[in-house]
Design an enzyme around this catalytic site. Structure first.
Site, PDB file in Angstrom:
ATOM      1  N   ARG A 101      43.561  24.223 -22.341  1.00 54.78           N
ATOM      2  CA  ARG A 101      42.813  25.168 -21.628  1.00 54.78           C
ATOM      3  C   ARG A 101      41.531  24.573 -21.122  1.00 54.78           C
ATOM      4  O   ARG A 101      41.039  24.551 -20.127  1.00 54.78           O
ATOM      5  CB  ARG A 101      42.528  26.227 -22.542  1.00 54.78           C
ATOM      6  CG  ARG A 101      43.411  27.644 -22.590  1.00 54.78           C
ATOM      7  CD  ARG A 101      44.873  27.341 -22.924  1.00 54.78           C
ATOM      8  NE  ARG A 101      45.594  28.488 -23.067  1.00 54.78           N
ATOM      9  CZ  ARG A 101      46.067  29.066 -24.163  1.00 54.78           C
ATOM     10  NH1 ARG A 101      45.568  28.291 -25.245  1.00 54.78           N
ATOM     11  NH2 ARG A 101      46.687  30.187 -24.194  1.00 54.78           N
ATOM     12  N   ASP A 158      50.051  24.049 -21.547  1.00 57.27           N
ATOM     13  CA  ASP A 158      50.077  25.835 -21.533  1.00 57.27           C
ATOM     14  C   ASP A 158      50.013  26.300 -20.087  1.00 57.27           C
ATOM     15  O   ASP A 158      50.352  25.410 -19.133  1.00 57.27           O
ATOM     16  CB  ASP A 158      48.755  26.263 -22.318  1.00 57.27           C
ATOM     17  CG  ASP A 158      49.028  27.372 -23.039  1.00 57.27           C
ATOM     18  OD1 ASP A 158      49.374  28.520 -22.365  1.00 57.27           O
ATOM     19  OD2 ASP A 158      49.157  27.752 -24.383  1.00 57.27           O
ATOM     20  N   HIS A 206      54.562  30.222 -21.726  1.00 56.63           N
ATOM     21  CA  HIS A 206      53.433  29.526 -21.527  1.00 56.63           C
ATOM     22  C   HIS A 206      53.546  27.914 -20.726  1.00 56.63           C
ATOM     23  O   HIS A 206      53.093  27.176 -21.246  1.00 56.63           O
ATOM     24  CB  HIS A 206      52.672  29.064 -23.144  1.00 56.63           C
ATOM     25  CG  HIS A 206      52.032  30.122 -23.825  1.00 56.63           C
ATOM     26  ND1 HIS A 206      50.543  30.586 -23.571  1.00 56.63           N
ATOM     27  CD2 HIS A 206      52.538  31.042 -24.789  1.00 56.63           C
ATOM     28  CE1 HIS A 206      50.520  31.530 -24.295  1.00 56.63           C
ATOM     29  NE2 HIS A 206      51.561  31.865 -25.052  1.00 56.63           N
ATOM     30  N   GLU A 212      54.902  34.267 -28.023  1.00 62.46           N
ATOM     31  CA  GLU A 212      54.330  34.869 -26.784  1.00 62.46           C
ATOM     32  C   GLU A 212      55.337  34.782 -25.289  1.00 62.46           C
ATOM     33  O   GLU A 212      54.659  34.249 -24.579  1.00 62.46           O
ATOM     34  CB  GLU A 212      52.904  34.743 -26.706  1.00 62.46           C
ATOM     35  CG  GLU A 212      51.990  35.043 -27.747  1.00 62.46           C
ATOM     36  CD  GLU A 212      50.460  34.763 -27.422  1.00 62.46           C
ATOM     37  OE1 GLU A 212      49.629  35.378 -28.064  1.00 62.46           O
ATOM     38  OE2 GLU A 212      50.346  33.624 -26.750  1.00 62.46           O
ATOM     39  N   TRP A 265      51.503  32.852 -37.972  1.00 62.27           N
ATOM     40  CA  TRP A 265      49.885  33.289 -37.591  1.00 62.27           C
ATOM     41  C   TRP A 265      49.554  34.741 -37.472  1.00 62.27           C
ATOM     42  O   TRP A 265      48.574  35.250 -37.452  1.00 62.27           O
ATOM     43  CB  TRP A 265      49.949  32.447 -36.229  1.00 62.27           C
ATOM     44  CG  TRP A 265      50.678  32.969 -35.027  1.00 62.27           C
ATOM     45  CD1 TRP A 265      52.086  32.660 -34.842  1.00 62.27           C
ATOM     46  CD2 TRP A 265      50.317  33.806 -34.128  1.00 62.27           C
ATOM     47  NE1 TRP A 265      52.452  33.178 -33.700  1.00 62.27           N
ATOM     48  CE2 TRP A 265      51.584  34.047 -33.127  1.00 62.27           C
ATOM     49  CE3 TRP A 265      49.161  34.351 -33.594  1.00 62.27           C
ATOM     50  CZ2 TRP A 265      51.218  34.911 -32.124  1.00 62.27           C
ATOM     51  CZ3 TRP A 265      49.133  35.136 -32.530  1.00 62.27           C
ATOM     52  CH2 TRP A 265      50.325  35.246 -31.856  1.00 62.27           C
ATOM     53  N   ASP A 306      38.316  29.725 -33.016  1.00 66.56           N
ATOM     54  CA  ASP A 306      37.624  30.120 -31.731  1.00 66.56           C
ATOM     55  C   ASP A 306      37.229  31.461 -32.025  1.00 66.56           C
ATOM     56  O   ASP A 306      36.334  32.108 -30.958  1.00 66.56           O
ATOM     57  CB  ASP A 306      38.864  30.208 -30.713  1.00 66.56           C
ATOM     58  CG  ASP A 306      40.299  30.879 -31.205  1.00 66.56           C
ATOM     59  OD1 ASP A 306      40.682  30.484 -32.282  1.00 66.56           O
ATOM     60  OD2 ASP A 306      40.818  31.685 -30.526  1.00 66.56           O
ATOM     61  N   THR A 308      40.977  26.805 -26.680  1.00 65.23           N
ATOM     62  CA  THR A 308      39.554  26.754 -26.041  1.00 65.23           C
ATOM     63  C   THR A 308      39.492  27.314 -24.750  1.00 65.23           C
ATOM     64  O   THR A 308      38.954  26.871 -23.939  1.00 65.23           O
ATOM     65  CB  THR A 308      39.684  25.129 -25.798  1.00 65.23           C
ATOM     66  OG1 THR A 308      40.907  24.911 -25.146  1.00 65.23           O
ATOM     67  CG2 THR A 308      39.628  24.328 -27.220  1.00 65.23           C
ATOM     68  N   GLU A 309      40.041  28.481 -24.659  1.00 68.74           N
ATOM     69  CA  GLU A 309      39.654  29.374 -23.481  1.00 68.74           C
ATOM     70  C   GLU A 309      38.113  29.547 -23.143  1.00 68.74           C
ATOM     71  O   GLU A 309      37.779  29.570 -22.037  1.00 68.74           O
ATOM     72  CB  GLU A 309      40.296  30.954 -23.659  1.00 68.74           C
ATOM     73  CG  GLU A 309      41.719  31.063 -23.627  1.00 68.74           C
ATOM     74  CD  GLU A 309      42.407  30.954 -25.022  1.00 68.74           C
ATOM     75  OE1 GLU A 309      43.432  31.465 -25.161  1.00 68.74           O
ATOM     76  OE2 GLU A 309      41.538  30.537 -25.865  1.00 68.74           O
TER      77      GLU A 309
END
Length: 516
Positions: A149, A178, A251, A315, A380, A407, A457-458
């Protein structure tokens, strides 16, 4: 405090500390005796201490600072160590070299904080006389850094490794690809770097919270292979392995921007994604997409000697597959009950490729039970998933987002910098993270490798911001992962208050402890 009561300041907390009378003076006359097989640890000792203290710590056959390996120390395992400090000698001993590397970090913490800063006025330092016997609770203790990111230069990754090793963490999980960026060069697919490593701008608002806004600032970055080799070598010298992550089959928007034929709509042209959240564009399930993954991983294996290779897996929307005649035909040809089952089939095919090459695949587990059994899983979403995975026979690394995702903000204070939307993850929540809870059965607990922190780290662009979010929370995770139940909350806080002096000396920008 640390000189008189080292057990009250060391992070993580050692298994056993016994104080002895006296002090050892480390000065310009101190020399190092490295017995057979210990030279890498002696080199690390000088690398870390000589620039900071100005002391030569020259090698000598009769050196007062002794490093020794002893195969008879079976109770210490791979990473355990012993330290004996007397008025005239310091002895570091371990069964394996990695244990000596951990002992070197303990010596650094036993020294006054000024010995870490490179600003010592007199060039001599006292070590308390002490006997330490230490061994970790869990073999996997790590931190994941998302460089997809927001890219970070390798110079910062080296510092990041140094701080992991200082806290006896042994794994850097590097999230390299990603939707928003591809950071690893692949000779067979050069457009992954020339196209996939660049996006036109970045989203500045959280997904689903009003109209999307963007910063209009292009973001780019990719590593060279030599930089990655340097990182791997540098980390290994400190007892840290680098586990690479190449996301699939979701992703992957950055990869599809570079090579649209790998997707479910080869005619479609995509950009590298500028948004955050879950993108619905995924790899196709045709042979060309599978060959792409294998070819990329061949180059990954050449760069990263880690026994573990992370394949992502989380995802992954299946909408494109459900609307694809080719995907439906693949599901039918493979005898799968439905199209969504292609996810497990895909991960199984690529995981088997790694197993054939002597590596262990890892994936993010959505439920704990959906990945093939030869995968190590990172659970997670819910702590219950870790237990489900262990009962199924997976090795497990617990990464519950409400205890290990750094984050998220550290508190609800109004002055807290904005971050990932969601309730704060405070220092105590991180410290309370127990990878294998007491109520588990022994055979279930034995499946747990350990735990690690995650920093997506968006909303994190700079090293200062990384360190502010990471510390002191990563100190808490390191303490519990190494020390287990030996680390109680009040005792940890007492030790952490001493430990922050070391963070200051190392220039770490951490969230002040007084506000926790």
């Amino acid at each position: 405090m640390s000189a008189s009561h080292p057990e009250r300041s060391l992070v993580p907390r050692p298994r056993k500390v016994s104080l002895r009378p006296g002090r050892f003076l480390l000065d310009r006359h101190t020399t190092v005796r490295s017995q057979p097989g210990t030279r890498p640890a002696a080199d690390l000792l000088r690398t870390l201490l000589t620039p900071a203290t100005g002391l030569p710590l020259a090698p000598a056959a009769d050196g007062q600072l002794v490093l020794a390996l002893d195969s008879r120390l079976s109770g210490l395992g791979e990473e355990g160590y012993g330290i004996t400090i007397g008025p005239r000698t310091v002895v570091l001993r371990a069964r394996q070299l990695t244990g000596l590397l951990r002992a070197v970090q303990t010596i650094r913490q036993l020294l006054p904080a000024r010995a870490l800063s490179g600003r010592s006025p007199d060039g001599s330092f006292e070590l308390p006389c002490v006997e330490i016997s230490d061994v970790p609770r869990h073999p996997w203790r790590g931190a994941m850094l998302d460089v997809a990111r927001h890219f970070q230069p390798v110079s910062y990754l080296l510092r990041y490794v140094d701080l992991l090793a200082f806290h006896k963490l042994n794994t850097l999980h590097l999230h390299l690809t990603d939707d928003q960026g591809w950071r690893m060069p692949v000779d067979a697919y050069p457009r992954l770097s020339s196209v996939g490593a660049h996006r036109s701008q970045s989203m500045t608002t959280p997904p689903g919270q009003g109209a999307a806004r963007f910063d209009g600032v292009p973001h780019s970055g990719t590593y060279t292979k030599q930089e990655l080799r340097t990182l791997v070598s540098y980390a290994a010298a400190r007892g840290v392995r680098v586990v690479p992550e190449i996301e699939m089959p979701g992703h992957v928007r950055a990869a599809l921007a570079a090579y649209p034929e790998l997707g479910n709509h080869p005619e479609r042209r995509l950009d590298v994604w500028t948004r955050w959240g879950v993108c619905d564009t995924v790899l196709g399930v045709h042979d060309q997409a599978l060959d792409f993954c294998r070819t990329v991983l061949e180059e990954v294996l050449d760069l990263f000697p880690s026994p573990y290779i992370h394949l992502g897996g989380e995802e992954c929307p299946t909408t494109e597959w459900e609307n694809s005649p080719a995907a439906k035909a693949r599901a039918a040809a493979e005898g799968l009950p439905d199209v969504p089952s292609l996810h497990g089939w895909f991960m199984g095919r690529i995981g088997a490729f790694l197993v054939q090459r002597g590596r262990t695949p890892i994936g993010w587990a959505e439920t704990g039970t959906e990945l093939p059994l030869d995968f190590t899983v990172m659970t997670w979403r819910d702590p219950a998933h870790a237990l489900a995975a262990a009962r199924r026979g997976h090795q497990v690394v617990t990464t519950h987002h409400r205890a290990t995702y750094l984050d998220y903000a550290q508190s609800a204070d109004a002055g807290e910098p904005p971050g990932q939307p969601g309730a704060p993850v405070g220092l105590r929540a991180v410290h309370g993270n127990e990878p294998a809870p007491d109520h588990w059965q022994p055979h279930e607990s034995s499946q747990v490798l350990g735990t690690q922190a995650q920093l997506w780290t968006e909303y994190v662009k700079t090293p200062d911001r990384i360190e502010y979010l990471t510390y002191p929370r990563l100190c808490a995770l390191a303490d519990r992962a190494w020390s287990g139940s030996r680390s109680d909350w009040p005792g940890f806080l007492e030790r952490l208050r001493q430990h922050t002096g070391r963070l200051d000396a190392l220039g770490v920008r951490y969230r002040p402890l007084a506000t926790h």
